[in-house]
Design an enzyme around this catalytic site. Structure first.
Site: not given
Ligand code: PEP
Ligand code: MG
Length: 689
Positions: A288, A395, A431, A530, A553-554, A564, A601
């Site tokens: 993040h 988010r 979300r 995810e 991402n997840d 991650r 996304c």
């Molecule tokens: C993801 O997990 O790909 C996502 C878009 O959400 P975040 O990065 O907020 O977990």
């Molecule tokens: Mg996520």
């Protein structure tokens, strides 16, 4: 015997590790104590780390104090070392060795500049006793002034924050609160008065007491608040000592920041007029901190592992935020070639910016939807300006971090309705609360888990804390009449969770009906895919969802068991892993079969190489970071989609990430030579560098 002398650092590289090492070696030969002082800070001259912590560049003045046998002889030798430039006298010929370090590029761009270490070493605290009432009153006054000054500094950072990161201002909000806290403020004053000790000492005792209080609390969130306590305390101590706070905001010349890690506070303090780029030892591409720093629009590379060891203050660096390369002390020829590269890159950027408001339509007429991922209301404008056709991922969790309590319905409604209005008629996919271990709000302190990434987070948390969930759903529904909202549940792992979440949504709708409040009854309700289990049953979930958004991402993290945020395994975080591609394909097919929209996304949506592969897998909608939109749009407008699909037909026969990446790169070069041959992004398939 005591000997005091003022010495000047005249060697070009300043007091770096080798020079400090020579001092330590010399000190070991004498039966005497050496102290080195710069400004008000004095350190033990027999400790290499302490000497380095003085952070002395060329030109610094140091006061050396030697107490013990042969102090004069020792001092003469020490002075000799300084004068001989620590053996670097041939500095005209001396050229620091060129080194190349590789990390994970987070924010693109190429720059050449000077390294600046962010020195986080603690200011040394001196202790003394106060002899009378006048001194005590003076000390209390000194402490109050230092606290006020600290608050003013924090306030100043907030008001001078660059536009791009204004949305993150809340991370500085807790610091003045900590300064006002009676455990810190009142108790320090009490100690000064009662124990008759100086302010620094009293403050140190209060902070030690706070640490003691929280010692047995094994909670990551509280742990992070203790970091805030330490950060503000250090600020007060430095203000008491009249030492410049070594913060990003205090930087006066154009530099490239080199730090072990940066906190959200650091990011919001950054003045982009001075900070040309950022390099950190830790962090993964989708951490993040990385996503946040991207908003600054300066080159950022994370996960360099040993950048702080390998780069000295003042080293000349070439930072390539497109490839993740950092060249330390490059030869003049390399600098020249990069200067050309910078020009080419800037021409290239202006060219891609021209297409950002044109539709993302392929040469053979297929319309691809490109939307933006945002975290704050304030980013919505930038998203639309960069050519996004809506918000594909809002988010919402950061609103929950601004305050100590949970936000009330009205606060959420105000935010959501504004965003709906700003983006309308384009859609906003909102979300619901996705609280993760690193995004805890203060009222969630009670959650203590050994493994928060697999714990009570996201939809699981909302299904447990129904009041929190319902408040958010009511606010979203109420705001839905002001624009074009789609509601998305994160972290769905199975059908029961989805049905349960939808049941709660229905009950919230009924409560709004009872209250006679209007909302969009037809609001599309989708899910973020995810978790691998959701992929496996995507066909079943598709029957109960209006749309899917793939959160890679997840998904990559959970499919490959790679944290991650952990730089040690960041090289194993492989978007091109055949298992990941199969999963994406499976979700796309399940969605299409059921006739629902499927978008993606995760961060890979904004990656030029990945996007080709994702298009070939049948995806027609993407949501990405704002900065990637113009280039991705330009690429799509240059492509015939049919040819992309044909070019990637053989990919299912490749079984390793490396082979897949090489294959995609080859195809990318033949499909879009202007982009990939131009070498602006200089993609290197693994193993080819
Ligand atoms: C993801 O997990 O790909 C996502 C878009 O959400 P975040 O990065 O907020 O977990
Ligand atoms: Mg996520």
């Amino acid at each position: 015997m005591e000997e005091i002398r003022s010495l000047k650092v005249i060697n070009e590289l300043g007091m770096h590790a080798r020079a400090a090492g020579q001092i330590v070696e010399l000190a070991a030969k004498y039966n005497a104590n050496l102290f080195l002082k710069r400004d008000t800070r004095e350190v033990d001259g027999s400790s290499i780390l302490s000497i380095l912590s003085l952070a002395c560049p060329e030109g610094s003045e140091i006061e050396a104090r030697i107490i013990g046998e042969d102090a004069k002889e020792f001092m003469d030798k020490l002075e000799g070392l300084f004068k001989s430039e620590f053996g670097e006298t041939g500095r005209r010929q001396y050229r620091p060795k060129k080194k190349i370090i590789k990390g994970f590029p987070v924010s693109p761009g190429i720059i050449i500049g000077k390294a600046h270490h962010l020195n986080r070493s603690k200011t040394q605290v001196f202790h003394w006793r106060l002899v009378n009432r006048i001194e005590v009153d003076r000390e209390v006054d000194r402490f109050r002034k230092a606290v006020d000054m600290s608050k003013e500094q924090i306030q100043k950072f907030k008001s001078n924050m660059p536009e791009q990161v204004k949305g993150y201002a809340f991370v500085l909000d807790t610091q003045p609160m900590i300064l006002d806290d009676s455990l810190l403020y009142d108790s320090t004053i009490k100690r000064i008065r009662k124990e008759k000790i100086n302010a620094e000492w009293a403050l140190e005792k209060s902070v030690r007491n706070i640490h003691q209080l929280f010692k047995n609390v094994d909670d990551e969130y509280i742990g992070r608040r203790m970091d805030d306590v330490d950060a503000v305390t250090e600020r007060v101590v430095r203000n008491l000592a009249g030492v410049q706070v070594d913060s990003l905001a205090g930087i006066k010349e154009e530099v490239i920041i080199v730090a072990h890690s940066l906190s959200p506070c650091d990011i919001v303090e950054i003045n982009v007029e001075q900070v040309m780029g950022i390099l950190t030892d830790v962090g993964g591409r989708t951490s993040h901190m990385a996503i946040m720093s991207e908003a600054l629009e300066i080159p950022v590379i994370v996960g360099l592992e040993r950048a702080t060891d390998m780069i000295l203050d003042g080293d000349i660096l070439i930072v390539d935020g497109n490839t993740g390369d950092v060249i330390v002390n490059p030869e003049p020829e390399t600098i020249l070639s990069y200067e050309d590269e910078i020009k080419r890159y800037s021409n290239y950027k202006s060219a891609i910016d021209k297409v950002r408001h044109l539709p993302a339509e392929t040469l053979d007429g297929y319309k691809i939807k490109i939307k933006a991922n945002i975290e704050f209301l304030s980013e919505a404008k930038a998203a639309i300006e960069s050519g996004a056709e809506g918000i594909g991922l809002y988010r919402t969790e950061y609103l929950y971090l601004i305050r100590k309590d949970f936000p009330d319905e009205q606060t959420l409604f105000d935010d959501y309705s504004q965003i709906a209005r700003m983006v309308a008629p384009n859609p906003v996919t909102i979300r619901t609360l996705d609280v993760a271990s690193d995004r805890m709000a203060s009222d969630m302190e009670a959650i203590r888990e050994d493994n928060p990434a697999l714990g009570l987070r996201s939809i699981r948390y909302c299904l447990k804390e129904r009041k929190v969930f319902k408040t958010q759903l009511r606010a979203i529904l109420r705001a839905s009449i002001f624009g074009n909202f789609r509601l998305m549940f994160p972290m769905i792992s199975g059908l029961e969770e989805l049905l349960e979440a939808k049941k709660i949504l229905k009950s919230v709708m009924r409560s709004l009906d009872r209250d006679g409040i209007e909302y969009n009854r037809e609001i599309p309700v989708g899910i973020l895919i995810e978790i691998p289990s959701a992929v496996s049953i995507a066909d079943i979930l598709a029957k109960h969802a209006d749309f899917f958004s793939i959160g890679t991402n997840d998904l990559i993290q959970y499919a490959l068991a790679i944290d991650r945020d952990n730089e040690h395994v960041a090289n194993l975080y492989e978007p091109f892993h055949p298992a990941v591609l199969k999963m994406i394909h499976q979700v796309v097919k399940a969605g299409k079969k059921q006739g629902i929209d499927v978008s993606l996304c995760g961060e890979i949506a904004g990656d030029p190489l990945s996007i080709l592969l994702l298009l070939s897998l049948g995806l027609e909608e993407f949501s990405m970071n704002i900065g990637s939109i113009p280039l991705i749009k330009k690429m799509i407008r240059m492509l015939p989609l049919r040819e992309v699909e044909e070019a990637f037909e053989g990919i299912s026969h490749l079984y390793t990430s490396k082979k897949i990446e090489c294959f995609v790169l080859k195809k990318a070069k033949s499909l879009l030579p202007d982009i990939f041959e131009e070498d602006v992004f200089r993609y290197r398939a693994p193993g080819t560098s």
